[in-house]
Design a protein around this motif. Structure first.
Motif, PDB file in Angstrom:
ATOM      1  N   ALA A  92       0.862  -1.187   0.000  1.00  0.00           N
ATOM      2  CA  ALA A  92       0.000   0.000   0.000  1.00  0.00           C
ATOM      3  C   ALA A  92       0.894   1.232   0.000  1.00  0.00           C
ATOM      4  N   THR A  93       0.527   2.218  -0.792  1.00  0.00           N
ATOM      5  CA  THR A  93       1.282   3.468  -0.887  1.00  0.00           C
ATOM      6  C   THR A  93       0.372   4.622  -0.499  1.00  0.00           C
ATOM      7  N   GLY A  94       0.887   5.527   0.309  1.00  0.00           N
ATOM      8  CA  GLY A  94       0.100   6.674   0.727  1.00  0.00           C
ATOM      9  C   GLY A  94      -0.087   7.672  -0.403  1.00  0.00           C
ATOM     10  N   VAL A  95      -1.308   8.123  -0.597  1.00  0.00           N
ATOM     11  CA  VAL A  95      -1.606   9.175  -1.566  1.00  0.00           C
ATOM     12  C   VAL A  95      -1.808  10.497  -0.829  1.00  0.00           C
ATOM     13  N   THR A  96      -2.704  10.478   0.156  1.00  0.00           N
ATOM     14  CA  THR A  96      -2.829  11.621   1.070  1.00  0.00           C
ATOM     15  C   THR A  96      -2.414  11.153   2.455  1.00  0.00           C
ATOM     16  N   SER A  97      -1.867  12.029   3.251  1.00  0.00           N
ATOM     17  CA  SER A  97      -1.319  11.645   4.548  1.00  0.00           C
ATOM     18  C   SER A  97      -2.396  11.088   5.466  1.00  0.00           C
ATOM     19  N   GLY A  98      -2.029  10.071   6.240  1.00  0.00           N
ATOM     20  CA  GLY A  98      -2.967   9.461   7.163  1.00  0.00           C
ATOM     21  C   GLY A  98      -2.250   8.822   8.329  1.00  0.00           C
ATOM     22  N   SER A  99      -2.991   8.007   9.086  1.00  0.00           N
ATOM     23  CA  SER A  99      -2.441   7.374  10.281  1.00  0.00           C
ATOM     24  C   SER A  99      -1.413   6.301   9.946  1.00  0.00           C
ATOM     25  N   LEU A 136       5.209  -2.591   2.598  1.00  0.00           N
ATOM     26  CA  LEU A 136       5.287  -3.850   1.851  1.00  0.00           C
ATOM     27  C   LEU A 136       5.396  -4.991   2.860  1.00  0.00           C
ATOM     28  N   MET A 137       4.474  -5.956   2.767  1.00  0.00           N
ATOM     29  CA  MET A 137       4.395  -6.995   3.785  1.00  0.00           C
ATOM     30  C   MET A 137       4.295  -8.383   3.161  1.00  0.00           C
ATOM     31  N   ARG A 138       4.850  -9.367   3.883  1.00  0.00           N
ATOM     32  CA  ARG A 138       4.780 -10.770   3.465  1.00  0.00           C
ATOM     33  C   ARG A 138       4.233 -11.588   4.623  1.00  0.00           C
ATOM     34  N   SER A 139       3.142 -12.300   4.398  1.00  0.00           N
ATOM     35  CA  SER A 139       2.565 -13.091   5.490  1.00  0.00           C
ATOM     36  C   SER A 139       3.443 -14.285   5.849  1.00  0.00           C
ATOM     37  N   LYS A 140       4.206 -14.793   4.889  1.00  0.00           N
ATOM     38  CA  LYS A 140       5.037 -15.979   5.133  1.00  0.00           C
ATOM     39  C   LYS A 140       6.062 -15.727   6.224  1.00  0.00           C
ATOM     40  N   THR A 141       6.624 -14.540   6.233  1.00  0.00           N
ATOM     41  CA  THR A 141       7.675 -14.205   7.201  1.00  0.00           C
ATOM     42  C   THR A 141       7.195 -13.235   8.276  1.00  0.00           C
ATOM     43  N   GLY A 142       6.045 -12.595   8.042  1.00  0.00           N
ATOM     44  CA  GLY A 142       5.584 -11.568   8.963  1.00  0.00           C
ATOM     45  C   GLY A 142       6.361 -10.272   8.836  1.00  0.00           C
ATOM     46  N   SER A 143       7.131 -10.142   7.774  1.00  0.00           N
ATOM     47  CA  SER A 143       7.969  -8.954   7.612  1.00  0.00           C
ATOM     48  C   SER A 143       7.144  -7.765   7.141  1.00  0.00           C
ATOM     49  N   VAL A 144       7.484  -6.603   7.674  1.00  0.00           N
ATOM     50  CA  VAL A 144       6.851  -5.345   7.288  1.00  0.00           C
ATOM     51  C   VAL A 144       7.966  -4.377   6.918  1.00  0.00           C
ATOM     52  N   ARG A 145       7.963  -3.955   5.682  1.00  0.00           N
ATOM     53  CA  ARG A 145       9.012  -3.064   5.180  1.00  0.00           C
ATOM     54  C   ARG A 145       8.387  -1.744   4.740  1.00  0.00           C
ATOM     55  N   ARG A 146       8.998  -0.645   5.135  1.00  0.00           N
ATOM     56  CA  ARG A 146       8.548   0.672   4.689  1.00  0.00           C
ATOM     57  C   ARG A 146       9.598   1.234   3.740  1.00  0.00           C
ATOM     58  N   MET A 147       9.124   1.653   2.571  1.00  0.00           N
ATOM     59  CA  MET A 147      10.024   2.053   1.505  1.00  0.00           C
ATOM     60  C   MET A 147       9.719   3.482   1.063  1.00  0.00           C
ATOM     61  N   ILE A 148      10.731   4.326   1.059  1.00  0.00           N
ATOM     62  CA  ILE A 148      10.587   5.697   0.583  1.00  0.00           C
ATOM     63  C   ILE A 148      11.191   5.784  -0.809  1.00  0.00           C
ATOM     64  N   TYR A 149      10.418   6.324  -1.734  1.00  0.00           N
ATOM     65  CA  TYR A 149      10.841   6.390  -3.123  1.00  0.00           C
ATOM     66  C   TYR A 149      10.786   7.855  -3.578  1.00  0.00           C
ATOM     67  N   ARG A 150      11.948   8.413  -3.899  1.00  0.00           N
ATOM     68  CA  ARG A 150      12.019   9.786  -4.406  1.00  0.00           C
ATOM     69  C   ARG A 150      12.156   9.677  -5.925  1.00  0.00           C
ATOM     70  N   ASN A 151      11.087  10.058  -6.589  1.00  0.00           N
ATOM     71  CA  ASN A 151      10.963   9.813  -8.014  1.00  0.00           C
ATOM     72  C   ASN A 151      11.178  11.100  -8.809  1.00  0.00           C
ATOM     73  N   PRO A 152      12.244  11.163  -9.612  1.00  0.00           N
ATOM     74  CA  PRO A 152      12.445  12.368 -10.451  1.00  0.00           C
ATOM     75  C   PRO A 152      11.346  12.446 -11.515  1.00  0.00           C
ATOM     76  N   THR A 153      10.795  13.617 -11.661  1.00  0.00           N
ATOM     77  CA  THR A 153       9.751  13.779 -12.663  1.00  0.00           C
ATOM     78  C   THR A 153       9.727  15.214 -13.155  1.00  0.00           C
ATOM     79  N   LYS A 154       9.435  15.352 -14.429  1.00  0.00           N
ATOM     80  CA  LYS A 154       9.264  16.687 -14.996  1.00  0.00           C
ATOM     81  C   LYS A 154       7.783  16.981 -15.211  1.00  0.00           C
ATOM     82  N   ALA A 155       6.949  15.997 -14.856  1.00  0.00           N
ATOM     83  CA  ALA A 155       5.507  16.161 -15.096  1.00  0.00           C
ATOM     84  C   ALA A 155       4.853  17.078 -14.084  1.00  0.00           C
TER      85      ALA A 155
END
Length: 323
Positions: free
Chosen positions: A277-284, A302-321
């Motif tokens: 899941a990726t945040g579009v507008t800020s929330g809890s 990003l989560m996997r039920s097999k391992t119970g891992s929860v990863r938070r990923m920050i992506y800074r995306n260059p864009t001219k749009a």
């Protein structure tokens, strides 16, 4: 021959990219007042990214029936066709109204599991109940009244009902439920949209302050929420609700024979899944998209039920749009 193995570890980062792409595509429509345009932008981007993955994917929870949605309809095949057969549940923009009005908790949401692992929920309402991890199975049930649920959870948590916070979708149909919950002394977090996020709140009580979710909402979103709790931990129960014969027909068309069945979390999602899941507008749960000149920055869980891992990923995306 395509591989039949569901390698959740290798597929998880690709799934995160799918979620990120949908969020980025909807960014320019935040606060613009056009729900349909925001949703369509997210749909187009999510579908394009899904078709880059080496999977034989089938959308089991999507944007409605084939005739009702231009893309990502239920039953649509996605992916390159090379790789494992998978079920996909998605909501390209959970909270189209939230996005259009720049209100909190809009997300892009997608989960993936082996073929046949997800309930093919029809597009009807579902009565839902969810709590976070750490409780005995069945401490709360759908057969309890709202007040009984609050008191049972408070007892299990070792606190009073006035220390319990319940998340409920703000709808006229929930007025009696809201009044009954408040009569116990519990507090309520009302949300205007986005009940996938509402259910997920229960799994991170320490962050969100929410102990329980209850109320009726879309059945497809219930399967998505169950996918999240499968990864995060917690209990969830759902029972389909029907307003007319047409809706009962939709359930029968989806292969559901017991229309009164109560589904536990692991009935809705029967095998290991990955969830993004990726945040579009800020929330809890997640911050929203941040704009700066030449860049968009997103955060994805990003989560996997097999391992119970929860990863938070920050992506800074260059864009001219984005100007």
């Amino acid at each position: 021959m395509p591989s039949k193995d569901f390698n959740d570890r290798m597929l998880s980062l690709g799934l995160a990219r799918v979620s990120e792409a949908a969020a980025i595509a909807s960014a320019k429509l935040i606060g613009r007042g056009d729900e349909k345009a925001a949703d369509q932008a997210a749909v187009n981007a999510m579908r394009e990214q899904l078709n880059k993955l080496d999977i034989q994917g089938v959308v089991v929870i999507g944007e409605g029936e084939r005739d009702e949605a231009p893309m990502l309809y239920i039953g649509e095949e996605v992916g390159t066709g090379n790789g494992p057969g998978v079920d996909i549940a998605l909501d390209p923009l959970e909270g189209t109204t939230l996005t259009a009005k720049d209100m909190p908790n809009a997300l892009t949401v997608i989960s993936m599991g082996p073929r046949g692992s997800m309930l093919h929920a029809p597009d009807v309402y579902m009565d839902k109940l969810a709590i976070g991890p750490g409780y005995a199975e069945g401490v709360v049930t759908l057969d309890m009244s709202p007040a009984e649920r609050v008191k049972a959870l408070a007892s299990a948590k070792g606190c009073g009902p006035d220390d319990i916070t319940v998340c409920i979708l703000e709808r006229p149909r929930h007025e009696d439920m809201i009044a009954e919950v408040r009569s116990t002394g519990a507090s309520i977090r009302l949300i205007t949209d986005g009940d996938v996020a509402g259910v997920m709140h229960c799994a991170e009580t320490g962050i969100t302050g929410i102990d329980m979710y209850m109320g009726s909402g879309g059945a497809p979103e219930g399967v998505l929420a169950a996918s999240a709790l499968k990864c995060m931990g917690g209990q969830m129960y759902g029972r389909l609700l029907f307003r007319n014969d047409d809706e009962r027909g939709r359930a029968e068309k989806a292969g559901i024979t017991d229309l009164d069945r109560i589904y536990a979390r692991d009935d809705m999602v029967t095998d290991h899944v990955i969830f993004a899941a990726t945040g579009v507008t800020s929330g809890s749960l997640l911050p929203g998209i941040k704009r700066e000149v030449g860049y968009l920055t997103t955060e994805t869980i990003l989560m996997r039920s097999k391992t119970g891992s929860v990863r938070r990923m920050i992506y800074r995306n260059p864009t001219k749009a984005m100007a």
